[in-house]
Design an enzyme around this catalytic site. Structure first.
Site, PDB file in Angstrom:
ATOM      1  N   GLU A   1       0.823  -1.210   0.000  1.00 15.03           N
ATOM      2  CA  GLU A   1       0.000   0.000   0.000  1.00 15.03           C
ATOM      3  C   GLU A   1       0.865   1.272   0.000  1.00 15.03           C
ATOM      4  OE1 GLU A   1      -2.974  -0.020   3.130  1.00 15.03           O
ATOM      5  OE2 GLU A   1      -4.485   0.830   1.811  1.00 15.03           O
TER       6      GLU A   1
ATOM      7  N   HIS B   1       8.233 -26.590  -1.067  1.00 15.94           N
ATOM      8  CA  HIS B   1       7.576 -27.688  -1.787  1.00 15.94           C
ATOM      9  C   HIS B   1       6.577 -27.160  -2.804  1.00 15.94           C
ATOM     10  CE1 HIS B   1       9.273 -30.809   0.884  1.00 15.94           C
ATOM     11  NE2 HIS B   1       9.391 -29.740   1.655  1.00 15.94           N
TER      12      HIS B   1
ATOM     13  N   LYS C   1     -13.682   1.058  -4.417  1.00 15.39           N
ATOM     14  CA  LYS C   1     -14.756   1.483  -3.494  1.00 15.39           C
ATOM     15  C   LYS C   1     -15.835   2.245  -4.251  1.00 15.39           C
ATOM     16  CE  LYS C   1     -11.908   1.927   0.615  1.00 15.39           C
ATOM     17  NZ  LYS C   1     -11.292   2.889   1.520  1.00 15.39           N
TER      18      LYS C   1
END
Ligand code: PA5
Length: 435
Positions: free
Chosen positions: A282, A303, A426
Site C-alpha cells: 500500500e 515444496h 470502493k
C-alpha cells in the site's frame, strides 16, 4: 540486533554501496521532517514521543476493565488489525488452553458471510470485549461486521454495550465519534499524523494487545531500540541496515527486479508477513512503481514456490529472514526444545539426525535454499535478527520495516503515506450497492 548480509546479491553489491550516501541523506531529511511534526510522520520515534506513557496508561486501564471478559474481538481491516494479529499469532500458543493471554478473534477484515457466522456462533458461550478499530469510521468491512457484533451484544448483553465495546478511532475526523458519545463507551485515539499501516504501536495495536494480556512495554522498547539506533547511526562508522536494505531494494528495482519475496522459517510469522505485505504494497505500489511484496513460508513453500525460485521468471529479490535463537517459550517463561527422537517403530532414513534440535534442521534447510537460489542467480539478502521471536524483537521488526519502506519509497520519489488507488474499487462498490 539486526544484520543484513549482501554477499549473494547477484553482482549488485557495488551499486547498492553507491546508493548508500543518497539513502543516508534521504533518511536524514525524513528525520528532520519527523522532528518538525510533518504530516504522517508521527509513527517515527512514537514510543519516546508519547508511546511509553500511552502504553502504561492503556495497560493499567486494561487491568481494571469493569466487566468480566474471556476474549477480545478486534473489528478492523488493513492497518487497523494486521499488526495486532501479527503479534498475537506469533506469540499466542494456539493449541493449548494453558496460556497467560486471552484469545483475540477478528471481524471486519473481510466480507465473508460464512466466517462471520462462525465467529458469531463461537461467541455464543463467550464473554467478549469488542474493540472496533477504524481511523475513518467509514470503512465498509468493519462497519458491517460491527453492526453484526452490536446486534449480538444488544441481544446477549443488552445492558452492557458501554462496557463491552471499546472504540479506537481518529477523534478529529472519525465517524465513530457519534457512537462513542451516544453510548458513553471507552474510546482511544488514533493520532491524525499516523496512517493506518504505520499505526501498530499506537492505540490501534496497544489496546487489544493489553486487553488480551500482553506486556506491550516490551513491544515499545523493541521499536525504540531501532529508532534510537537510527538517530545514532553514522556512515563513517557503519552503514545502518535500514539504509542498506532500502538501497538494495531500490537498486533491485532499477535492475529490473519486480518482486520482493520475504522468506521466513515459521508459520508463527504468517500474520507478521501479511502485515509486511500490507505495509509495502500500500505504501510503494504507485505511479507504476514498487516491488510486489510476496511471502515465502519456508519450509512449506519450498515444496511449491521453491520450484519457481529455482527455475521460474527470475525478476525476484529474495530476503531470508531468520531469528538466531528459536526455542519455544512456554507460559512461565520456560524455554522448550524438541530433539529428534528415536522411536523404535521408525523406518525412515533419518536416524543420523536423532538428538539434533528440530530448529537446527530448519536453519540448515533455510541455508540450503539460500545457497541454491543464490547460485541460480536470484539476488538474495540475509536478514538476521539477534534474538528469539518475542515482543521485543517484534517491536523492533515493526519499526525496522516501517523505516525501510519509508526510505525505499522516498528513493523512488513516492509518498509512502497515501493510498489514492484503493478508492477506485470502493467507488464501483458503492455505485453497485447504491450507498
Ligand atoms: O494503511 C491504511 O491506511 C489502510 O490500510 C487502513 O488501515 C484501512 O483501509 C482501514 O481504514 P480505517 O482504519 O479508516 O477503517
Amino acid at each position: 540486533m539486526i544484520s543484513l548480509n549482501l554477499d549473494q546479491l547477484a553482482g549488485m553489491q557495488q551499486e547498492v554501496l553507491d546508493t548508500l550516501t543518497t539513502a543516508e541523506n534521504s533518511w536524514g531529511e525524513f528525520m528532520t521532517l519527523a522532528d518538525a511534526e510533518h504530516p504522517w510522520t508521527g509513527w517515527f520515534d512514537a514510543p519516546r514521543k508519547n508511546g511509553f506513557n500511552e502504553g502504561k496508561f492503556i495497560q493499567s486501564w486494561a487491568k481494571e476493565v469493569d466487566v468480566h471478559y474471556d476474549c477480545v474481538v478486534v473489528c478492523g481491516i488493513g492497518g487497523s488489525f494486521a499488526g495486532t494479529k501479527a503479534v498475537d499469532d506469533a506469540l499466542y500458543p494456539k493449541l493449548t488452553h494453558n496460556t497467560p493471554t486471552k484469545p483475540i478473534y477478528y471481524a471486519g477484515n473481510h466480507l465473508c458471510e460464512r466466517s462471520l457466522i462462525e465467529l458469531l456462533d463461537h461467541l455464543q458461550d463467550k464473554y467478549p470485549l469488542i474493540n472496533v478499530v477504524s481511523k475513518s469510521g467509514t470503512t465498509t468491512e468493519p462497519a458491517l461486521a460491527f453492526r453484526a457484533l452490536l446486534d449480538y451484544i444488544e441481544r446477549k448483553f443488552p445492558d452492557e454495550i458501554a462496557q463491552r465495546v471499546v472504540v479506537t478511532t481518529d477523534v478529529e475526523k472519525g465517524d465513530l465519534c457519534g457512537f462513542v458519545e451516544q453510548q458513553g463507551c471507552k474510546s482511544f485515539v488514533i493520532p491524525s499524523n499516523i496512517g493506518g499501516r504505520f499505526s501498530v504501536l499506537s492505540a490501534v495495536g496497544l489496546v487489544p494487545l493489553c486487553l488480551a494480556g500482553y506486556e506491550v512495554s516490551h513491544l515499545l522498547t523493541g521499536a525504540d531500540q531501532l529508532y534510537t539506533s537510527l538517530r545514532a547511526a553514522d556512515s563513517a562508522a557503519e552503514a545502518h541496515p535500514v539504509w542498506l536494505h532500502a538501497a538494495a531494494r531500490h537498486t533491485a528495482w532499477s535492475k529490473g527486479i519486480r518482486i520482493d519475496a520475504l522468506a521466513y522459517t515459521t508459520p508463527k510469522l504468517d500474520a507478521f508477513v501479511a502485515w509486511w505485505k500490507q505495509l509495502f504494497g500500500e505504501s510503494e505500489g504507485k505511479q507504476d512503481k514498487g516491488l510486489f511484496p510476496a511471502g515465502l513460508a519456508y519450509t512449506t513453500d519450498l515444496h511449491s514456490m521453491g520450484q519457481y525460485l529455482q527455475q521460474g521468471w527470475p525478476a525476484i529479490l529474495e530476503t531470508f529472514m531468520t531469528f538466531n535463537h528459536s526455542g519455544s517459550i512456554s507460559p512461565g517463561g520456560i524455554e522448550r526444545r524438541l530433539k529428534i527422537p528415536a522411536p523404535k517403530a521408525a523406518q525412515d532414513k533419518f536416524a543420523r539426525l536423532v538428538g539434533r534440535n528440530m530448529e537446527d534442521i530448519n536453519s540448515v534447510a533455510m541455508e540450503s535454499a539460500y545457497m541454491a537460489h543464490a547460485s541460480r542467480g536470484i539476488p538474495c539478502l540475509k536478514l538476521e535478527i539477534d534474538g528469539s521471536l518475542n515482543l521485543h524483537t517484534l517491536g523492533y521488526m515493526f519499526a525496522y520495516f516501517q523505516c525501510v519502506c519509508t526510505l525505499t519509497a522516498r528513493l523512488a520519489g513516492l509518498n509512502p503515506f497515501d493510498q489514492p488507488g484503493v478508492e477506485d474499487y470502493k467507488k464501483n462498490m458503492f455505485r453497485l450497492l447504491e450507498v
